[in-house]
Scaffold this motif. Structure first.
Motif, PDB file in Angstrom:
ATOM      1  N   ASP A   1      -7.790 -16.677  15.583  1.00  0.00           N
ATOM      2  CA  ASP A   1      -8.487 -16.186  16.777  1.00  0.00           C
ATOM      3  C   ASP A   1      -9.642 -15.261  16.399  1.00  0.00           C
ATOM      4  O   ASP A   1     -10.717 -15.308  17.013  1.00  0.00           O
ATOM      5  N   THR A   2      -9.439 -14.419  15.383  1.00  0.00           N
ATOM      6  CA  THR A   2     -10.502 -13.520  14.924  1.00  0.00           C
ATOM      7  C   THR A   2     -11.655 -14.325  14.335  1.00  0.00           C
ATOM      8  O   THR A   2     -12.824 -14.026  14.579  1.00  0.00           O
ATOM      9  N   ALA A   3     -11.334 -15.345  13.574  1.00  0.00           N
ATOM     10  CA  ALA A   3     -12.376 -16.216  13.025  1.00  0.00           C
ATOM     11  C   ALA A   3     -13.166 -16.875  14.152  1.00  0.00           C
ATOM     12  O   ALA A   3     -14.399 -16.917  14.130  1.00  0.00           O
ATOM     13  N   ARG A   4     -12.449 -17.371  15.161  1.00  0.00           N
ATOM     14  CA  ARG A   4     -13.103 -18.052  16.271  1.00  0.00           C
ATOM     15  C   ARG A   4     -14.043 -17.098  17.029  1.00  0.00           C
ATOM     16  O   ARG A   4     -15.146 -17.486  17.419  1.00  0.00           O
ATOM     17  N   GLU A   5     -13.645 -15.859  17.221  1.00  0.00           N
ATOM     18  CA  GLU A   5     -14.526 -14.899  17.890  1.00  0.00           C
ATOM     19  C   GLU A   5     -15.812 -14.698  17.102  1.00  0.00           C
ATOM     20  O   GLU A   5     -16.893 -14.598  17.684  1.00  0.00           O
ATOM     21  N   ASN A   6     -15.702 -14.640  15.775  1.00  0.00           N
ATOM     22  CA  ASN A   6     -16.903 -14.512  14.946  1.00  0.00           C
ATOM     23  C   ASN A   6     -17.771 -15.756  15.049  1.00  0.00           C
ATOM     24  O   ASN A   6     -18.993 -15.667  15.141  1.00  0.00           O
ATOM     25  N   LEU A   7     -17.156 -16.925  15.043  1.00  0.00           N
ATOM     26  CA  LEU A   7     -17.905 -18.177  15.155  1.00  0.00           C
ATOM     27  C   LEU A   7     -18.694 -18.222  16.461  1.00  0.00           C
ATOM     28  O   LEU A   7     -19.838 -18.670  16.491  1.00  0.00           O
ATOM     29  N   GLU A   8     -18.087 -17.739  17.543  1.00  0.00           N
ATOM     30  CA  GLU A   8     -18.762 -17.718  18.847  1.00  0.00           C
ATOM     31  C   GLU A   8     -19.978 -16.800  18.839  1.00  0.00           C
ATOM     32  O   GLU A   8     -20.895 -16.976  19.644  1.00  0.00           O
ATOM     33  N   LEU A   9     -20.017 -15.853  17.912  1.00  0.00           N
ATOM     34  CA  LEU A   9     -21.159 -14.947  17.762  1.00  0.00           C
ATOM     35  C   LEU A   9     -22.175 -15.468  16.749  1.00  0.00           C
ATOM     36  O   LEU A   9     -23.150 -14.791  16.438  1.00  0.00           O
ATOM     37  N   GLY A  10     -21.908 -16.658  16.208  1.00  0.00           N
ATOM     38  CA  GLY A  10     -22.817 -17.240  15.226  1.00  0.00           C
ATOM     39  C   GLY A  10     -22.569 -16.785  13.806  1.00  0.00           C
ATOM     40  O   GLY A  10     -23.414 -16.967  12.931  1.00  0.00           O
ATOM     41  N   ILE A  11     -21.417 -16.187  13.571  1.00  0.00           N
ATOM     42  CA  ILE A  11     -21.067 -15.696  12.240  1.00  0.00           C
ATOM     43  C   ILE A  11     -19.963 -16.586  11.681  1.00  0.00           C
ATOM     44  O   ILE A  11     -18.887 -16.699  12.273  1.00  0.00           O
ATOM     45  N   GLY A  12     -20.257 -17.234  10.564  1.00  0.00           N
ATOM     46  CA  GLY A  12     -19.251 -18.074   9.925  1.00  0.00           C
ATOM     47  C   GLY A  12     -18.132 -17.226   9.359  1.00  0.00           C
ATOM     48  O   GLY A  12     -18.240 -16.004   9.242  1.00  0.00           O
ATOM     49  N   ALA A  13     -17.028 -17.874   9.004  1.00  0.00           N
ATOM     50  CA  ALA A  13     -15.868 -17.126   8.510  1.00  0.00           C
ATOM     51  C   ALA A  13     -15.237 -17.820   7.316  1.00  0.00           C
ATOM     52  O   ALA A  13     -15.070 -19.040   7.312  1.00  0.00           O
ATOM     53  N   LEU A  14     -14.902 -17.012   6.320  1.00  0.00           N
ATOM     54  CA  LEU A  14     -14.057 -17.443   5.215  1.00  0.00           C
ATOM     55  C   LEU A  14     -12.694 -16.817   5.490  1.00  0.00           C
ATOM     56  O   LEU A  14     -12.564 -15.595   5.512  1.00  0.00           O
ATOM     57  N   VAL A  15     -11.693 -17.649   5.728  1.00  0.00           N
ATOM     58  CA  VAL A  15     -10.360 -17.197   6.101  1.00  0.00           C
ATOM     59  C   VAL A  15      -9.433 -17.381   4.908  1.00  0.00           C
ATOM     60  O   VAL A  15      -9.314 -18.494   4.385  1.00  0.00           O
ATOM     61  N   VAL A  16      -8.778 -16.301   4.509  1.00  0.00           N
ATOM     62  CA  VAL A  16      -7.916 -16.322   3.329  1.00  0.00           C
ATOM     63  C   VAL A  16      -6.469 -16.083   3.740  1.00  0.00           C
ATOM     64  O   VAL A  16      -6.150 -15.078   4.383  1.00  0.00           O
ATOM     65  N   GLY A  17      -5.603 -17.004   3.371  1.00  0.00           N
ATOM     66  CA  GLY A  17      -4.178 -16.870   3.632  1.00  0.00           C
ATOM     67  C   GLY A  17      -3.451 -18.078   3.074  1.00  0.00           C
ATOM     68  O   GLY A  17      -4.063 -19.125   2.872  1.00  0.00           O
ATOM     69  N   PRO A  18      -2.174 -17.965   2.822  1.00  0.00           N
ATOM     70  CA  PRO A  18      -1.448 -19.115   2.265  1.00  0.00           C
ATOM     71  C   PRO A  18      -1.582 -20.376   3.122  1.00  0.00           C
ATOM     72  O   PRO A  18      -1.924 -21.444   2.616  1.00  0.00           O
ATOM     73  N   LEU A  19      -1.285 -20.272   4.415  1.00  0.00           N
ATOM     74  CA  LEU A  19      -1.453 -21.374   5.354  1.00  0.00           C
ATOM     75  C   LEU A  19      -0.884 -22.700   4.849  1.00  0.00           C
ATOM     76  O   LEU A  19      -1.384 -23.772   5.178  1.00  0.00           O
ATOM     77  N   SER A  20       0.180 -22.635   4.072  1.00  0.00           N
ATOM     78  CA  SER A  20       0.738 -23.844   3.450  1.00  0.00           C
ATOM     79  C   SER A  20       1.284 -24.825   4.488  1.00  0.00           C
ATOM     80  O   SER A  20       1.059 -26.035   4.384  1.00  0.00           O
ATOM     81  N   ARG A  21       1.982 -24.330   5.484  1.00  0.00           N
ATOM     82  CA  ARG A  21       2.515 -25.218   6.531  1.00  0.00           C
ATOM     83  C   ARG A  21       1.368 -25.882   7.295  1.00  0.00           C
ATOM     84  O   ARG A  21       1.413 -27.074   7.592  1.00  0.00           O
ATOM     85  N   GLU A  22       0.327 -25.124   7.571  1.00  0.00           N
ATOM     86  CA  GLU A  22      -0.813 -25.655   8.309  1.00  0.00           C
ATOM     87  C   GLU A  22      -1.573 -26.705   7.490  1.00  0.00           C
ATOM     88  O   GLU A  22      -2.104 -27.661   8.054  1.00  0.00           O
ATOM     89  N   VAL A  23      -1.591 -26.534   6.168  1.00  0.00           N
ATOM     90  CA  VAL A  23      -2.210 -27.544   5.309  1.00  0.00           C
ATOM     91  C   VAL A  23      -1.366 -28.819   5.323  1.00  0.00           C
ATOM     92  O   VAL A  23      -1.891 -29.916   5.501  1.00  0.00           O
ATOM     93  N   ARG A  24      -0.068 -28.672   5.151  1.00  0.00           N
ATOM     94  CA  ARG A  24       0.819 -29.849   5.162  1.00  0.00           C
ATOM     95  C   ARG A  24       0.726 -30.617   6.475  1.00  0.00           C
ATOM     96  O   ARG A  24       0.751 -31.837   6.493  1.00  0.00           O
ATOM     97  N   GLU A  25       0.632 -29.885   7.576  1.00  0.00           N
ATOM     98  CA  GLU A  25       0.584 -30.511   8.898  1.00  0.00           C
ATOM     99  C   GLU A  25      -0.836 -30.878   9.329  1.00  0.00           C
ATOM    100  O   GLU A  25      -1.021 -31.366  10.435  1.00  0.00           O
ATOM    101  N   ARG A  26      -1.823 -30.601   8.462  1.00  0.00           N
ATOM    102  CA  ARG A  26      -3.227 -30.945   8.713  1.00  0.00           C
ATOM    103  C   ARG A  26      -3.809 -30.210   9.926  1.00  0.00           C
ATOM    104  O   ARG A  26      -4.789 -30.627  10.517  1.00  0.00           O
ATOM    105  N   ARG A  27      -3.221 -29.090  10.293  1.00  0.00           N
ATOM    106  CA  ARG A  27      -3.706 -28.347  11.457  1.00  0.00           C
ATOM    107  C   ARG A  27      -5.087 -27.742  11.248  1.00  0.00           C
ATOM    108  O   ARG A  27      -5.813 -27.517  12.219  1.00  0.00           O
ATOM    109  N   LEU A  28      -5.443 -27.468   9.997  1.00  0.00           N
ATOM    110  CA  LEU A  28      -6.725 -26.822   9.746  1.00  0.00           C
ATOM    111  C   LEU A  28      -7.898 -27.786   9.910  1.00  0.00           C
ATOM    112  O   LEU A  28      -9.060 -27.378   9.808  1.00  0.00           O
TER     113      LEU A  28
END
Length: 192
Positions: free
Chosen positions: A80-107
């Motif tokens: 959600d924080t990344a999305r708020e930055n994107l709406e302001l025209g600021i790209g985001a590099l998001v760092v976190g394990p996110l292993s389940r989200e990678v496996r499920e292709r959610r990203l």
């Protein structure tokens, strides 16, 4: 087009180090601003206080209690924080394990992320050997890693490198002993 790039992988792989090394060159290459959103920086203190209230251990980040009640809200807040930055025209590099989200292709799921076609998505999977990761975890001496180290054989079983369909469109980065050319190649793929 704003950039949303995830730097994912297991503990000790060097996700934050890679993202920090690339953010400046990536901003210069794209000519656009980027912010760095690291899960541990954003939620480390808060989650430590919350889990301490629930379990008595502020460093409990691997128990079923943490995984069932705090993990997903942390990640949702990060996105959600990344999305708020994107709406302001600021790209985001998001760092976190996110292993389940990678496996499920959610990203790669724009609806789940809440982003439109005007956002360029990139997902980097940072990996290294189990032994290298363990050495890095020991060296950083973060109390939140105590469970992983005390239960290393159990924790190791959860570690994986994406394969098959889960690997499609991932930018794989072996961070065992990368050279400048490896960073340059990843930078080129992120900036393209």
């Amino acid at each position: 087009m704003t950039l949303l790039a995830f730097f994912c992988g297991h503990a000790g792989t060097g996700k934050t180090t890679v993202a920090k090394r690339l953010i400046g060159p990536l901003m210069r290459a794209r000519g656009t601003p980027l912010c760095l959103l690291d899960k541990d920086t954003l939620y480390g203190g808060y989650s430590a206080a919350a889990i301490a209230m629930l379990s008595g251990d502020p460093n409990d980040r691997d128990s079923p209690l943490f995984l069932q009640h705090l993990r997903d809200p942390e990640y949702r807040g990060l996105i959600d924080t990344a999305r708020e930055n994107l709406e302001l025209g600021i790209g985001a590099l998001v760092v976190g394990p996110l292993s389940r989200e990678v496996r499920e292709r959610r990203l790669f799921d724009r609806a789940w992320l809440g982003v439109g076609a005007d956002v360029k998505l990139r997902v980097v999977w940072v990996h290294t050997s189990d032994e290298t990761a363990r050495q890095r975890i020991v060296a950083r001496a973060n109390p939140a890693d105590a469970y992983k180290l005390a239960h290393w054989d159990e924790y190791r079983q959860r570690r994986f490198v994406p394969s098959g369909a889960a690997r499609d469109d991932l930018l794989m980065f072996d961070n065992t002993a990368p050279e400048a050319a490896d960073y340059d190649a990843l930078l080129a793929r992120l900036a393209a």
